[in-house]
Design an enzyme around this catalytic site. Structure first.
Site, PDB file in Angstrom:
ATOM      1  N   GLU A 148       0.936  -1.563   0.468  1.00  0.00           N
ATOM      2  CA  GLU A 148       0.576  -0.120  -0.153  1.00  0.00           C
ATOM      3  C   GLU A 148       1.104   0.968   0.067  1.00  0.00           C
ATOM      4  O   GLU A 148       2.099   1.227   0.994  1.00  0.00           O
ATOM      5  CB  GLU A 148      -1.232   0.176   1.366  1.00  0.00           C
ATOM      6  CG  GLU A 148      -2.139   0.919   1.543  1.00  0.00           C
ATOM      7  CD  GLU A 148      -2.718   1.173   0.349  1.00  0.00           C
ATOM      8  OE1 GLU A 148      -3.331   0.519   0.104  1.00  0.00           O
ATOM      9  OE2 GLU A 148      -2.563   2.563  -0.038  1.00  0.00           O
ATOM     10  N   PHE A 149       0.188   2.942  -0.586  1.00  0.00           N
ATOM     11  CA  PHE A 149       1.333   3.766  -0.674  1.00  0.00           C
ATOM     12  C   PHE A 149       0.453   4.282   0.055  1.00  0.00           C
ATOM     13  O   PHE A 149       0.755   5.841  -0.539  1.00  0.00           O
ATOM     14  CB  PHE A 149       1.732   3.543  -2.221  1.00  0.00           C
ATOM     15  CG  PHE A 149       2.893   2.448  -2.716  1.00  0.00           C
ATOM     16  CD1 PHE A 149       4.134   2.244  -2.721  1.00  0.00           C
ATOM     17  CD2 PHE A 149       1.859   1.538  -3.643  1.00  0.00           C
ATOM     18  CE1 PHE A 149       4.705   0.921  -2.989  1.00  0.00           C
ATOM     19  CE2 PHE A 149       2.265   0.742  -4.320  1.00  0.00           C
ATOM     20  CZ  PHE A 149       3.775  -0.116  -3.676  1.00  0.00           C
ATOM     21  N   GLU A 152      -1.145   9.453   4.576  1.00  0.00           N
ATOM     22  CA  GLU A 152      -1.636  10.175   6.197  1.00  0.00           C
ATOM     23  C   GLU A 152      -2.169  11.714   5.045  1.00  0.00           C
ATOM     24  O   GLU A 152      -1.808  12.273   4.860  1.00  0.00           O
ATOM     25  CB  GLU A 152      -1.290   9.894   6.951  1.00  0.00           C
ATOM     26  CG  GLU A 152      -0.978   8.565   7.461  1.00  0.00           C
ATOM     27  CD  GLU A 152      -0.850   8.669   9.018  1.00  0.00           C
ATOM     28  OE1 GLU A 152      -0.683   9.721   9.645  1.00  0.00           O
ATOM     29  OE2 GLU A 152       0.197   7.989   9.807  1.00  0.00           O
ATOM     30  N   ASN A 212       9.581   4.150  -0.309  1.00  0.00           N
ATOM     31  CA  ASN A 212      10.025   5.253   1.205  1.00  0.00           C
ATOM     32  C   ASN A 212      11.653   5.219   1.880  1.00  0.00           C
ATOM     33  O   ASN A 212      11.514   6.082   1.986  1.00  0.00           O
ATOM     34  CB  ASN A 212       9.081   4.119   2.261  1.00  0.00           C
ATOM     35  CG  ASN A 212       7.588   4.492   2.744  1.00  0.00           C
ATOM     36  OD1 ASN A 212       6.848   4.605   1.944  1.00  0.00           O
ATOM     37  ND2 ASN A 212       7.384   3.329   3.431  1.00  0.00           N
ATOM     38  N   CYS A 264       6.038   5.828   9.435  1.00  0.00           N
ATOM     39  CA  CYS A 264       6.195   4.971   8.036  1.00  0.00           C
ATOM     40  C   CYS A 264       8.175   5.482   8.499  1.00  0.00           C
ATOM     41  O   CYS A 264       8.571   4.338   7.515  1.00  0.00           O
ATOM     42  CB  CYS A 264       5.187   5.025   7.180  1.00  0.00           C
ATOM     43  SG  CYS A 264       3.240   4.618   8.064  1.00  0.00           S
ATOM     44  N   LYS A 327       2.628  16.464  10.019  1.00  0.00           N
ATOM     45  CA  LYS A 327       2.871  16.733   9.182  1.00  0.00           C
ATOM     46  C   LYS A 327       0.856  16.980   8.860  1.00  0.00           C
ATOM     47  O   LYS A 327       0.919  16.330  10.026  1.00  0.00           O
ATOM     48  CB  LYS A 327       2.867  15.526   7.859  1.00  0.00           C
ATOM     49  CG  LYS A 327       1.868  15.081   7.792  1.00  0.00           C
ATOM     50  CD  LYS A 327       1.842  14.507   6.297  1.00  0.00           C
ATOM     51  CE  LYS A 327       1.377  13.733   5.486  1.00  0.00           C
ATOM     52  NZ  LYS A 327       1.141  12.423   4.653  1.00  0.00           N
TER      53      LYS A 327
HETATM   54  C1  UGA Z   1       4.685   7.662   3.327  1.00  0.00           C
HETATM   55  C2  UGA Z   1       4.395   7.330   2.311  1.00  0.00           C
HETATM   56  O1  UGA Z   1       5.245   8.900   1.584  1.00  0.00           O
HETATM   57  C3  UGA Z   1       3.855   6.413   1.630  1.00  0.00           C
HETATM   58  O2  UGA Z   1       4.093   6.471  -0.246  1.00  0.00           O
HETATM   59  C4  UGA Z   1       3.838   5.404   2.255  1.00  0.00           C
HETATM   60  O3  UGA Z   1       2.440   4.209   1.719  1.00  0.00           O
HETATM   61  C5  UGA Z   1       3.935   6.057   3.949  1.00  0.00           C
HETATM   62  O4  UGA Z   1       4.560   6.247   4.210  1.00  0.00           O
HETATM   63  C6  UGA Z   1       3.553   4.112   4.192  1.00  0.00           C
HETATM   64  O5  UGA Z   1       4.330   3.776   4.626  1.00  0.00           O
HETATM   65  O6  UGA Z   1       2.959   3.929   4.938  1.00  0.00           O
HETATM   66  P1  UGA Z   1       2.988  10.065   5.314  1.00  0.00           P
HETATM   67  O7  UGA Z   1       4.411   8.536   5.928  1.00  0.00           O
HETATM   68  O8  UGA Z   1       2.065   9.537   5.629  1.00  0.00           O
HETATM   69  O9  UGA Z   1       3.544   8.839   3.625  1.00  0.00           O
HETATM   70  O10 UGA Z   1       3.955  10.749   5.077  1.00  0.00           O
HETATM   71  P2  UGA Z   1       4.776  11.823   4.076  1.00  0.00           P
HETATM   72  O11 UGA Z   1       3.744  12.366   3.314  1.00  0.00           O
HETATM   73  O12 UGA Z   1       5.747  10.608   2.147  1.00  0.00           O
HETATM   74  O13 UGA Z   1       5.273  12.352   4.804  1.00  0.00           O
HETATM   75  C7  UGA Z   1       6.016  11.561   5.890  1.00  0.00           C
HETATM   76  C8  UGA Z   1       7.469  13.030   6.720  1.00  0.00           C
HETATM   77  O14 UGA Z   1       8.379  14.096   5.361  1.00  0.00           O
HETATM   78  C9  UGA Z   1       6.320  14.141   7.156  1.00  0.00           C
HETATM   79  O15 UGA Z   1       7.088  14.888   8.563  1.00  0.00           O
HETATM   80  C10 UGA Z   1       7.171  15.224   6.089  1.00  0.00           C
HETATM   81  O16 UGA Z   1       7.146  16.543   6.841  1.00  0.00           O
HETATM   82  C11 UGA Z   1       8.444  15.121   5.654  1.00  0.00           C
HETATM   83  N1  UGA Z   1       8.599  15.752   4.277  1.00  0.00           N
HETATM   84  C12 UGA Z   1       7.467  15.308   3.364  1.00  0.00           C
HETATM   85  C13 UGA Z   1       9.693  16.586   4.305  1.00  0.00           C
HETATM   86  O17 UGA Z   1      10.021  16.889   5.446  1.00  0.00           O
HETATM   87  N2  UGA Z   1       9.528  16.469   3.277  1.00  0.00           N
HETATM   88  C14 UGA Z   1       9.114  16.888   1.662  1.00  0.00           C
HETATM   89  O18 UGA Z   1       9.346  17.482   1.067  1.00  0.00           O
HETATM   90  C15 UGA Z   1       7.538  15.691   2.064  1.00  0.00           C
END
Ligand code: UGA
Length: 436
Positions: A148-149, A152, A212, A264, A327
């Site tokens: 799953e990708f 949140e 990831n 994650c 986030k």
């Molecule tokens: C992440 C992946 O993006 C999903 O594709 C995956 O399905 C999911 O993990 C999982 O394994 O279940 P998620 O944990 O919801 O999703 O969050 P992200 O949007 O990836 O953000 C992760 C962290 O990175 C957050 O703390 C966000 O603030 C940070 N981030 C994101 C940055 O610091 N800079 C960025 O440019 C993007």
């Protein structure tokens, strides 16, 4: 189709509701009675945009129900395993207790021809081990791995309209049967030309963890550039914009700041490294240790910067923290950089007044010792410095007059999400990570 979803946490609750929305008859199973009663009442146990509405319509349609009794899945064709694989206590490796328990508990209730589909993020090699377990059932059942990708905050959208489908299946006739069953489950997405990639088990497992790992590496890359920018007077946000125009690099996931957290990315890169070492391939994934270290250094840097702008000590200072979730659009504070920074400031003697649009309750459960208020305006009253640590829209849109109650005119932008000139021209000291 008749579908069960074992594990109704973040992944499972969303998956169950979305499968019902797509027309399937779904039963969600979880060992936690409180979670099941909440879901039965169409209450999402966590904040996720669109999920309460989806639960309400799916429950009303009669196609979605929830239970704590695994024996109720006996009539089901397809069983999704959506339980958690957290980091083991005191180790980097993933804890597979829940996945193993879920598959084992299903075995007596599998009917002939049933398909067990793994969704949880697991170390490579897990699926082939679980396939043997499924094969030990008294009926002819099969296993597939379908990572799953979802993100949140976009979980409903990502589940209803995934950007790709990966089916990890066994070779031979049972693999072909698994593919046709999964095609039926995902008929709607496939009709919209969603790319579908059929692989073996190991590849499917690796697609998930390497995706990831790549995302985490991209974020740590730009945060390493922020460290260099800080030392040289360069601006990391302009740098990201400029390199992001190269389509091979791309601007997405190049936002520098406090770095990644959540349930994650951090645990997945650690588990991946641990698995690499088990396989005797520690060198291949050693860089992920650096990715993790760069990420964690950003939190220390934020604390150092706060101390610096407050004259060298945090003791007795009043600090407003805006944003606690890992986030925006989430109430999840698992491994949240913002909450971590708030706690470190407090540990150095600061009085921390924290707020978040959705994550106050989840933060309070972990850290009842912090002071929480509902709004940014309340948080800043008397504050010597204001820290924006999660880039919620209502914080990005703040204007200096919204924070008139602050005692000091110091704003620290932990996510490079504020308009620097707006704050400076109003007489504020604006500092951020990676920008002069
Ligand atoms: C992440 C992946 O993006 C999903 O594709 C995956 O399905 C999911 O993990 C999982 O394994 O279940 P998620 O944990 O919801 O999703 O969050 P992200 O949007 O990836 O953000 C992760 C962290 O990175 C957050 O703390 C966000 O603030 C940070 N981030 C994101 C940055 O610091 N800079 C960025 O440019 C993007």
């Amino acid at each position: 189709m008749k579908i069960s979803v074992i594990g109704c946490g973040y992944l499972g609750a969303v998956h169950a509701a979305c499968m019902a929305e797509l027309g399937h008859e779904v039963i969600g199973v979880d060992v936690d009675p409180a979670k099941i009663s909440a879901l039965e009442a169409a209450t999402a146990p966590f904040f996720e945009p669109g999920l309460p509405e989806l639960l309400a319509s799916a429950n009303a349609s009669g196609r979605l129900r929830f239970t704590t009794d695994i024996s109720e899945v006996a009539e089901v064709d397809v069983h999704f395993i959506a339980v958690g694989t957290p980091q083991k206590k005191g180790e980097f490796a993933a804890d597979l207790t829940y996945v193993d328990a879920a598959v084992t508990s299903l075995l007596p209730y599998l009917r002939d021809g049933a398909l067990v589909v793994g969704k949880s993020t697991v170390p490579v090699g897990t699926a082939s081990r679980l396939a043997e377990l499924v094969a030990s059932a008294p009926v002819d059942a099969m296993l597939a791995w379908n990572p799953e990708f979802l993100r949140e905050g976009f979980a409903v959208k990502d589940t209803l309209g995934p950007d790709r489908l990966v089916y990890g299946v066994s070779s031979g006739e049972s693999g072909t049967r698994a593919v046709s069953i999964l095609d039926e489950v995902f008929e709607v997405a496939l009709a919209h030309d969603t790319p579908r990639i059929i692989t073996d088990y190991a590849t499917a497992e690796l697609v998930k963890v390497s995706a990831n790992a790549f995302l985490a590496t991209k974020i740590s890359f730009i945060n390493a550039m922020a460290e260099i920018a800080e030392a040289t007077g360069a601006d990391v946000t302009q740098l990201a914009d400029a390199i992001g125009h190269d389509a091979r690099i791309g601007r997405r996931f190049l936002n520098s700041g406090l770095g990644f957290g959540g349930g994650c990315l951090p645990k997945d890169i650690r588990a991946f490294r641990a698995r690499g070492e088990e396989l005797g391939l520690g060198d291949s994934l050693a860089f992920l240790g650096e990715v993790d270290a760069i990420n964690l250094r950003r939190r220390s840097r934020m604390v150092d910067l706060t101390r610096e702008v407050l004259g060298g000590s945090l003791d007795g200072k009043r600090v407003a923290v805006l944003g606690l979730a890992f986030k925006p659009d989430s109430d999840d504070v698992r491994d949240s950089p913002s909450l971590d920074v708030a706690m470190r400031l407090k540990a150095e003697g600061a009085t921390v007044i924290a707020t978040d649009p959705e994550a106050i309750e989840t933060s309070r459960r972990l850290h009842p010792e912090l002071d929480y208020v509902r709004t940014a305006a309340e948080a800043v009253v008397g504050a010597d410095a204001v820290l924006v640590l999660t880039e919620w829209k209502n914080y990005r849109e703040l204007v200096p007059t919204d924070l008139d109650g602050a005692a000091g005119r110091i704003i620290l932008d932990g996510r490079n999400c504020l308009d620097r000139e707006r704050w400076r021209s109003a007489g504020w000291l604006y500092r951020s990570l990676g920008r002069p």
